[in-house]
Design an enzyme around this catalytic site. Structure first.
Site, PDB file in Angstrom:
ATOM      1  N   TYR A 165      39.991 -21.031  82.075  1.00 34.67           N
ATOM      2  CA  TYR A 165      40.067 -19.787  81.301  1.00 34.67           C
ATOM      3  C   TYR A 165      40.345 -18.584  82.218  1.00 34.67           C
ATOM      4  CZ  TYR A 165      38.524 -16.213  77.918  1.00 34.67           C
ATOM      5  OH  TYR A 165      38.453 -15.130  77.083  1.00 34.67           O
ATOM      6  N   LYS A 169      43.558 -16.096  82.187  1.00 34.37           N
ATOM      7  CA  LYS A 169      43.435 -14.661  81.914  1.00 34.37           C
ATOM      8  C   LYS A 169      43.871 -13.809  83.113  1.00 34.37           C
ATOM      9  CE  LYS A 169      41.997 -14.905  77.664  1.00 34.37           C
ATOM     10  NZ  LYS A 169      42.814 -14.359  76.571  1.00 34.37           N
TER      11      LYS A 169
HETATM   12  P1  NDP Z   1      37.776 -16.553  68.357  1.00 34.12           P
HETATM   13  O1  NDP Z   1      37.522 -17.935  68.828  1.00 34.12           O
HETATM   14  O2  NDP Z   1      36.784 -15.878  67.493  1.00 34.12           O
HETATM   15  O3  NDP Z   1      39.195 -16.487  67.592  1.00 34.12           O
HETATM   16  C1  NDP Z   1      40.319 -17.033  68.208  1.00 34.12           C
HETATM   17  C2  NDP Z   1      41.544 -16.752  67.386  1.00 34.12           C
HETATM   18  O4  NDP Z   1      42.692 -17.275  68.097  1.00 34.12           O
HETATM   19  C3  NDP Z   1      41.544 -17.400  66.028  1.00 34.12           C
HETATM   20  O5  NDP Z   1      42.177 -16.547  65.116  1.00 34.12           O
HETATM   21  C4  NDP Z   1      42.379 -18.664  66.249  1.00 34.12           C
HETATM   22  O6  NDP Z   1      43.050 -19.126  65.087  1.00 34.12           O
HETATM   23  C5  NDP Z   1      43.393 -18.150  67.223  1.00 34.12           C
HETATM   24  N1  NDP Z   1      44.039 -19.213  67.992  1.00 34.12           N
HETATM   25  C6  NDP Z   1      43.470 -20.058  68.883  1.00 34.12           C
HETATM   26  N2  NDP Z   1      44.403 -20.880  69.390  1.00 34.12           N
HETATM   27  C7  NDP Z   1      45.578 -20.543  68.815  1.00 34.12           C
HETATM   28  C8  NDP Z   1      46.901 -21.016  68.925  1.00 34.12           C
HETATM   29  N3  NDP Z   1      47.208 -22.021  69.765  1.00 34.12           N
HETATM   30  N4  NDP Z   1      47.871 -20.431  68.178  1.00 34.12           N
HETATM   31  C9  NDP Z   1      47.573 -19.427  67.338  1.00 34.12           C
HETATM   32  N5  NDP Z   1      46.331 -18.921  67.189  1.00 34.12           N
HETATM   33  C10 NDP Z   1      45.350 -19.492  67.915  1.00 34.12           C
HETATM   34  O7  NDP Z   1      38.064 -15.732  69.673  1.00 34.12           O
HETATM   35  P2  NDP Z   1      37.773 -14.192  70.054  1.00 34.12           P
HETATM   36  O8  NDP Z   1      38.075 -13.323  68.917  1.00 34.12           O
HETATM   37  O9  NDP Z   1      36.458 -14.125  70.701  1.00 34.12           O
HETATM   38  O10 NDP Z   1      38.863 -13.985  71.212  1.00 34.12           O
HETATM   39  C11 NDP Z   1      40.120 -13.368  70.992  1.00 34.12           C
HETATM   40  C12 NDP Z   1      40.776 -13.132  72.327  1.00 34.12           C
HETATM   41  O11 NDP Z   1      39.944 -12.308  73.145  1.00 34.12           O
HETATM   42  C13 NDP Z   1      41.006 -14.414  73.116  1.00 34.12           C
HETATM   43  O12 NDP Z   1      42.214 -14.324  73.833  1.00 34.12           O
HETATM   44  C14 NDP Z   1      39.841 -14.432  74.072  1.00 34.12           C
HETATM   45  O13 NDP Z   1      40.115 -15.193  75.219  1.00 34.12           O
HETATM   46  C15 NDP Z   1      39.697 -12.956  74.372  1.00 34.12           C
HETATM   47  N6  NDP Z   1      38.378 -12.576  74.855  1.00 34.12           N
HETATM   48  C16 NDP Z   1      37.250 -12.822  74.126  1.00 34.12           C
HETATM   49  C17 NDP Z   1      36.017 -12.458  74.627  1.00 34.12           C
HETATM   50  C18 NDP Z   1      34.737 -12.698  73.869  1.00 34.12           C
HETATM   51  O14 NDP Z   1      33.678 -12.498  74.486  1.00 34.12           O
HETATM   52  N7  NDP Z   1      34.753 -13.061  72.621  1.00 34.12           N
HETATM   53  C19 NDP Z   1      35.898 -11.817  75.938  1.00 34.12           C
HETATM   54  C20 NDP Z   1      37.144 -11.591  76.617  1.00 34.12           C
HETATM   55  C21 NDP Z   1      38.334 -11.958  76.082  1.00 34.12           C
HETATM   56  P3  NDP Z   1      42.325 -20.201  64.089  1.00 34.12           P
HETATM   57  O15 NDP Z   1      41.187 -19.469  63.462  1.00 34.12           O
HETATM   58  O16 NDP Z   1      43.377 -20.534  63.106  1.00 34.12           O
HETATM   59  O17 NDP Z   1      41.902 -21.323  64.960  1.00 34.12           O
END
Ligand code: NDP
Length: 257
Positions: A165, A169
């Site tokens: 990860y 990132k």
């Molecule tokens: P969630 O797990 O809550 O949501 C992830 C989202 O990404 C979902 O909408 C999912 O779709 C979608 N997704 C995953 N894989 C794919 C794919 N291959 N193609 C299209 N859509 C995809 O994650 P967060 O909201 O927590 O995270 C969002 C972003 O922020 C990510 O990039 C994460 O790495 C980053 N982030 C998050 C942090 C945190 O603490 N939460 C901290 C730092 C960064 P579906 O529902 O259909 O599976």
């Protein structure tokens, strides 16, 4: 911030169009709702959570905004090509791309499988490349655009148990800076947001012990909310951020400074 019953009447993104990847839940959902609340028409991308994505669209529609749904796995190059072709046809133009889709498959380096390494890199880093590649084609024609990539504090500081990860990132930050340099002369800005720990489904599985030790590293003393990240995305998409490119905006309660 309450987005539930906010009526969309104008806003700083009126007339703009946006694609938000991974917008069915968490941070992507909050970004899609905030962009729509500021007047942008939003293409809501997701991979599998159809019903959750439909709820996001319904919320935007109810508030008087415009949203369209696009299932697409961002790790798939040719699927992304079709996704952007269709999204741009339906939206008419593309002003804002938010590369938010992301996954984790945590584990210690010595035990991490090749599959877990590749899956995270394919979605988080390659997926971001795919979407920039196809969005930029349209933005270059328009000679304008805003690209916002969601990185992470793990990509800045590293994190034990997240080699895949963190690599993805950190890669997003390098990709952001290179794309910013390539696209600047055509009026396209490319920036990254590096959130810290945010309350979403991605972090809800953390044990009490891990959560407490994470909180101890956050100067502001608590996890962020998806809306904290959405505010930063709206700023980077807005007129006022037009002279900012190639930057990483840390939305992490002070973790990385
Ligand atoms: P969630 O797990 O809550 O949501 C992830 C989202 O990404 C979902 O909408 C999912 O779709 C979608 N997704 C995953 N894989 C794919 C794919 N291959 N193609 C299209 N859509 C995809 O994650 P967060 O909201 O927590 O995270 C969002 C972003 O922020 C990510 O990039 C994460 O790495 C980053 N982030 C998050 C942090 C945190 O603490 N939460 C901290 C730092 C960064 P579906 O529902 O259909 O599976």
């Amino acid at each position: 911030m309450k987005l539930q019953n906010e009526k969309i009447t104008g806003g700083k993104l009126k007339g703009r169009t946006a694609v938000v990847t991974g917008a069915s839940r968490g941070i992507g959902r909050a970004i899609a709702l905030r962009l729509a609340a500021e007047g942008a028409a939003v293409a809501v991308n997701y991979r599998g959570s159809k019903e959750r994505a439909e709820e996001v669209k319904a919320q935007i529609d109810q508030a008087g905004g415009k949203a369209i749904l696009f299932p697409c796995d961002v790790a798939d190059f040719s699927a992304c090509e079709s996704f952007f072709k269709e999204a741009i046809e339906q939206l008419g133009r593309l002003d804002i791309l938010v590369n938010n889709a992301g996954i984790t498959r945590d584990g210690l380096l010595m035990r991490m499988s090749e599959e877990d390494y590749d899956a995270v890199l394919d979605t988080n880093l390659k997926g971001t490349f795919h979407c920039i590649r196809f969005a930029a084609r349209q933005m270059l024609k328009q000679k304008s655009g805003r690209i916002i990539n969601i990185s992470s504090v793990s990509g800045v500081l590293g994190n034990a148990g997240q080699a895949n990860y963190s690599a993805s990132k950190a890669g997003v930050i390098g990709l952001t800076k290179s794309a910013a340099r390539e696209l600047a002369s055509r009026g396209i800005t490319v920036n990254a947001i590096a959130p810290g720990f945010v309350n979403t489904e991605m972090t809800e599985g953390l044990s009490e012990k891990v959560r407490a030790s994470a909180e101890a590293q956050i100067p502001l003393g608590k996890f962020g909310e998806p809306e904290d990240v959405a505010e930063a995305a709206v700023f980077l998409a807005s007129q006022g951020a037009g002279y900012i490119t190639g930057q990483v905006l840390h939305v992490d309660g002070g973790m990385a400074m």
